[in-house]
Write an enzyme that holds these catalytic residues in place. Structure first.
Site, PDB file in Angstrom:
ATOM      1  N   GLY A 246       0.785  -1.437   0.133  1.00 44.42           N
ATOM      2  CA  GLY A 246       0.434  -0.260  -0.397  1.00 44.42           C
ATOM      3  C   GLY A 246       1.021   1.323   0.437  1.00 44.42           C
ATOM      4  O   GLY A 246       2.221   1.279  -0.304  1.00 44.42           O
TER       5      GLY A 246
ATOM      6  N   ASP B 296      -9.654   8.589   5.788  1.00 44.76           N
ATOM      7  CA  ASP B 296      -9.253   7.100   4.157  1.00 44.76           C
ATOM      8  C   ASP B 296     -10.556   5.946   4.102  1.00 44.76           C
ATOM      9  O   ASP B 296      -9.925   4.847   4.506  1.00 44.76           O
ATOM     10  CB  ASP B 296      -8.584   7.161   3.942  1.00 44.76           C
ATOM     11  CG  ASP B 296      -7.711   6.601   2.434  1.00 44.76           C
ATOM     12  OD1 ASP B 296      -8.348   7.061   1.869  1.00 44.76           O
ATOM     13  OD2 ASP B 296      -7.105   6.006   2.720  1.00 44.76           O
TER      14      ASP B 296
ATOM     15  N   LYS C 296       3.528  -4.500   8.434  1.00 45.34           N
ATOM     16  CA  LYS C 296       3.602  -3.656   7.486  1.00 45.34           C
ATOM     17  C   LYS C 296       4.886  -2.389   7.899  1.00 45.34           C
ATOM     18  O   LYS C 296       5.185  -2.106   9.411  1.00 45.34           O
ATOM     19  CB  LYS C 296       2.693  -2.471   7.861  1.00 45.34           C
ATOM     20  CG  LYS C 296       1.288  -2.896   7.842  1.00 45.34           C
ATOM     21  CD  LYS C 296      -0.226  -1.617   8.398  1.00 45.34           C
ATOM     22  CE  LYS C 296      -0.017  -1.222   7.393  1.00 45.34           C
ATOM     23  NZ  LYS C 296      -1.295  -0.371   6.645  1.00 45.34           N
TER      24      LYS C 296
ATOM     25  N   THR D 141       4.961  -1.935   2.478  1.00 41.00           N
ATOM     26  CA  THR D 141       4.528  -3.600   2.135  1.00 41.00           C
ATOM     27  C   THR D 141       4.533  -4.105   3.514  1.00 41.00           C
ATOM     28  O   THR D 141       4.671  -3.983   4.808  1.00 41.00           O
ATOM     29  CB  THR D 141       5.868  -4.293   1.813  1.00 41.00           C
ATOM     30  OG1 THR D 141       6.386  -3.852   0.425  1.00 41.00           O
ATOM     31  CG2 THR D 141       5.735  -5.568   1.444  1.00 41.00           C
TER      32      THR D 141
HETATM   33  N1  LIG Z   1      -3.767  -6.354   8.990  1.00 37.22           N
HETATM   34  C1  LIG Z   1      -4.041  -6.788   7.901  1.00 37.22           C
HETATM   35  N2  LIG Z   1      -4.557  -7.920   7.959  1.00 37.22           N
HETATM   36  C2  LIG Z   1      -4.249  -8.452   6.543  1.00 37.22           C
HETATM   37  N3  LIG Z   1      -4.164  -8.680   5.597  1.00 37.22           N
HETATM   38  C3  LIG Z   1      -3.512  -6.719   5.297  1.00 37.22           C
HETATM   39  C4  LIG Z   1      -3.821  -6.141   6.431  1.00 37.22           C
HETATM   40  N4  LIG Z   1      -3.549  -5.261   6.343  1.00 37.22           N
HETATM   41  C5  LIG Z   1      -3.061  -4.961   5.530  1.00 37.22           C
HETATM   42  N5  LIG Z   1      -3.438  -5.978   4.754  1.00 37.22           N
HETATM   43  C6  LIG Z   1      -3.127  -6.360   3.355  1.00 37.22           C
HETATM   44  O1  LIG Z   1      -2.306  -5.605   2.609  1.00 37.22           O
HETATM   45  C7  LIG Z   1      -2.273  -4.697   1.933  1.00 37.22           C
HETATM   46  C8  LIG Z   1      -2.257  -3.216   1.699  1.00 37.22           C
HETATM   47  O2  LIG Z   1      -2.673  -2.878   2.489  1.00 37.22           O
HETATM   48  P1  LIG Z   1      -2.514  -1.039   2.927  1.00 37.22           P
HETATM   49  O3  LIG Z   1      -2.891  -0.697   4.767  1.00 37.22           O
HETATM   50  O4  LIG Z   1      -1.130  -1.071   3.269  1.00 37.22           O
HETATM   51  O5  LIG Z   1      -2.545  -0.167   2.135  1.00 37.22           O
HETATM   52  P2  LIG Z   1      -3.765  -0.214   1.141  1.00 37.22           P
HETATM   53  O6  LIG Z   1      -4.922  -0.248   1.860  1.00 37.22           O
HETATM   54  O7  LIG Z   1      -4.401  -1.029   0.580  1.00 37.22           O
HETATM   55  O8  LIG Z   1      -3.516   1.132   0.532  1.00 37.22           O
HETATM   56  P3  LIG Z   1      -2.963   2.822   0.349  1.00 37.22           P
HETATM   57  O9  LIG Z   1      -2.083   3.138   1.416  1.00 37.22           O
HETATM   58  O10 LIG Z   1      -3.446   3.891  -0.326  1.00 37.22           O
HETATM   59  O11 LIG Z   1      -4.502   3.109   1.579  1.00 37.22           O
HETATM   60  C9  LIG Z   1      -3.848  -4.515   1.880  1.00 37.22           C
HETATM   61  O12 LIG Z   1      -5.165  -4.798   1.258  1.00 37.22           O
HETATM   62  C10 LIG Z   1      -4.368  -6.218   2.170  1.00 37.22           C
HETATM   63  O13 LIG Z   1      -4.478  -7.176   1.523  1.00 37.22           O
END
Ligand SMILES: Nc1ncnc2c1ncn2[C@@H]1O[C@H](COP(=O)(O)OP(=O)(O)OP(=O)(O)O)[C@@H](O)[C@H]1O
Length: 444
Positions: free
Chosen positions: A147, A264, A166, A151
């Site tokens: 995201g 968000d 994260k 990663t």
């Molecule tokens: N707590 C979690 N449990 C399981 N999967 C997760 C979790 N957090 C994130 N992910 C996975 O990782 C991906 C990326 O998450 P992240 O929160 O970093 O970014 P995002 O919300 O997809 O994007 P942005 O940064 O634009 O908000 C998510 O789409 C999800 O598939």
């Protein structure tokens, strides 16, 4: 109203969110949070603000270059753990106290090289070494997502807890001076609610900035709306998800005397459990709301969020209030019933902005034509569709004072669900084949 008096949380399990006001882990309004200077008369202890601010200032001075797996391996082998220069002040005990109070399973994650087994206060500690072990040195095979923040890896801690790890990317620091990271930590450390992704802790070591949160196993709402997980979410399931999200945001907005604006809310930030409970994630953009008791009505801030979900009044004025989340929630409601993304660039012009298209159809009395074609056309579904769109229309009001509060949204959705269930029950009597739910085992 204090959460303990809030009927939204009554009668739910202890983990649904009622807990006493924690000592807050706020950072002092500083260069990263200039907008917070408009929030007056904070009741937070000035000492704790100053301590936390010192900690944060130290956290983000270095240019951030996460080492890749080779250097990580070296790191693990070398055992060179240095205590953090910043966490050793009051901010450390602030977090650990908070975790101890808020959750028996809360982990305190520190940046030093303490071995597992707890510090003097009895808190469990995690080292960078454990994080490397949990992810086999951030092996791609443990990667579960990517995201804006960095990663995301899945990992198992020594005590068996499965977590999402994260790992901040370099550009987050270069571009935002670490503000996003600080914001995520600050917010995550405060909140606990069944429908919010649980914070386990954070860790900073040299160039690494790691946030450790609850692992939510069933993908994002967006993936389910896209049927990427192989099953179709029925309308009852979507309504339950909307209610879960409404509870989570209500909790944030009513959070003691310092409400939190998520900023968000979107379908890819809604994670689903095996039982299709929704958990709101990603507080990277969260900001504290204005302190209304002191007369401030908004927080002035630079615009952040995701295209398609952004409150037009916030875009125009840069003034952020809880009602910006209500607007995004309205977009999410439309997304839930149509299955479409807020912006659909490949569609014909009049259908590209989903809320505009959907609201036009709704006001023309043609709501049924916008129902996700994968959802069954039943009397109960049609009724719920109309009512959800009616609420979405209110949430999407151009002027924020015309939008309902999140609490009101939750109340309306409860009544929609009640009517839906009654009608669906009679639908089932008339039409026994209807009732297939992808989430029939869902908890209530
Ligand atoms: N707590 C979690 N449990 C399981 N999967 C997760 C979790 N957090 C994130 N992910 C996975 O990782 C991906 C990326 O998450 P992240 O929160 O970093 O970014 P995002 O919300 O997809 O994007 P942005 O940064 O634009 O908000 C998510 O789409 C999800 O598939």
């Amino acid at each position: 109203m204090k959460k303990s008096q809030n009927p939204l949380y009554e009668g739910r399990s202890p983990s649904t969110g009622v807990r006493s006001t924690p000592d807050r882990f706020f950072y002092s309004p500083g260069s990263h949070y200039s907008e917070a200077s408009t929030v007056r008369n904070r009741k937070t202890s000035k000492n704790s603000l100053a301590m936390a601010a010192k900690a944060v200032a130290g956290l983000f001075v270095a240019c951030f270059t996460p080492p890749e797996t080779n250097s990580s391996k070296d790191f693990v082998n070398s055992n060179e753990f240095k205590p953090s220069p910043v966490i050793s002040d009051g901010s450390r005990s602030r977090v650990s106290t908070e975790r101890r109070r808020s959750s028996s399973q809360g982990l305190y994650v520190s940046s030093n090289n303490s071995t597992r087994g707890g510090d003097q206060s009895g808190n469990v500690q995690i080292t960078m070494e454990e994080i490397y072990r949990a992810t086999t040195n951030f092996s791609p095979s443990f990667k579960i997502g990517q995201g804006g923040f960095g990663t995301v890896y899945k990992g198992r801690l020594k005590d068996g807890t499965i977590v999402a790890i994260k790992r901040a990317k370099k550009s987050v620091y270069d571009k935002h001076s670490g503000a996003e990271f600080q914001s995520e930590i600050r917010t995550l450390a405060q909140v606990e609610h069944l429908n919010l992704v649980k914070f386990h802790g954070y860790l900073e070591f040299e160039d690494e900035r790691i946030v450790i949160v609850e692992y939510v196993p069933n993908g994002t709402l967006r993936e389910h709306l896209d049927c990427l997980q192989g099953n179709i979410l029925d309308l009852a399931g979507r309504l339950d998800i909307a209610i879960d999200v409404a509870h989570a945001i209500t909790y944030l907005h009513m959070y003691t005397d310092h409400p939190i604006i998520h900023r968000d809310i979107k379908s890819s930030n809604i994670l689903l459990t095996e039982n299709f409970r929704a958990k709101v994630a990603d507080f990277g953009f969260a900001r504290l709301a204005a302190d209304t008791e002191s007369g401030a009505t908004h927080v002035s801030t630079q615009v952040k969020g995701t295209a398609g979900y952004l409150d037009p009044e916030y875009l125009k004025t840069y003034q952020l209030t809880e009602k910006s989340d209500v607007y995004s929630f309205g977009v999410l409601l439309v997304e839930l019933v149509t299955g479409r993304r807020p912006i659909e660039p490949k569609r014909e012009l009049k259908e590209r902005i989903t809320v505009k298209w959907a609201m036009k159809k709704f006001s023309d009395g043609d709501a049924i034509s916008i129902l996700d074609p994968r959802v069954e056309n039943t009397a109960a579904n049609n009724l719920a569709l109309e009512k959800i769109l009616e609420l979405a229309l209110q949430c999407l009001a151009p002027r924020r004072q015309n939008r309902p509060s999140m609490r009101r949204c939750a109340e309306i959705l409860w009544s929609v669900r009640k009517d839906y269930r009654e009608l669906a029950a009679s639908d089932v009597l008339l039409q026994p084949s209807y009732s297939k739910r992808s989430n029939s085992t869902r908890e209530q």
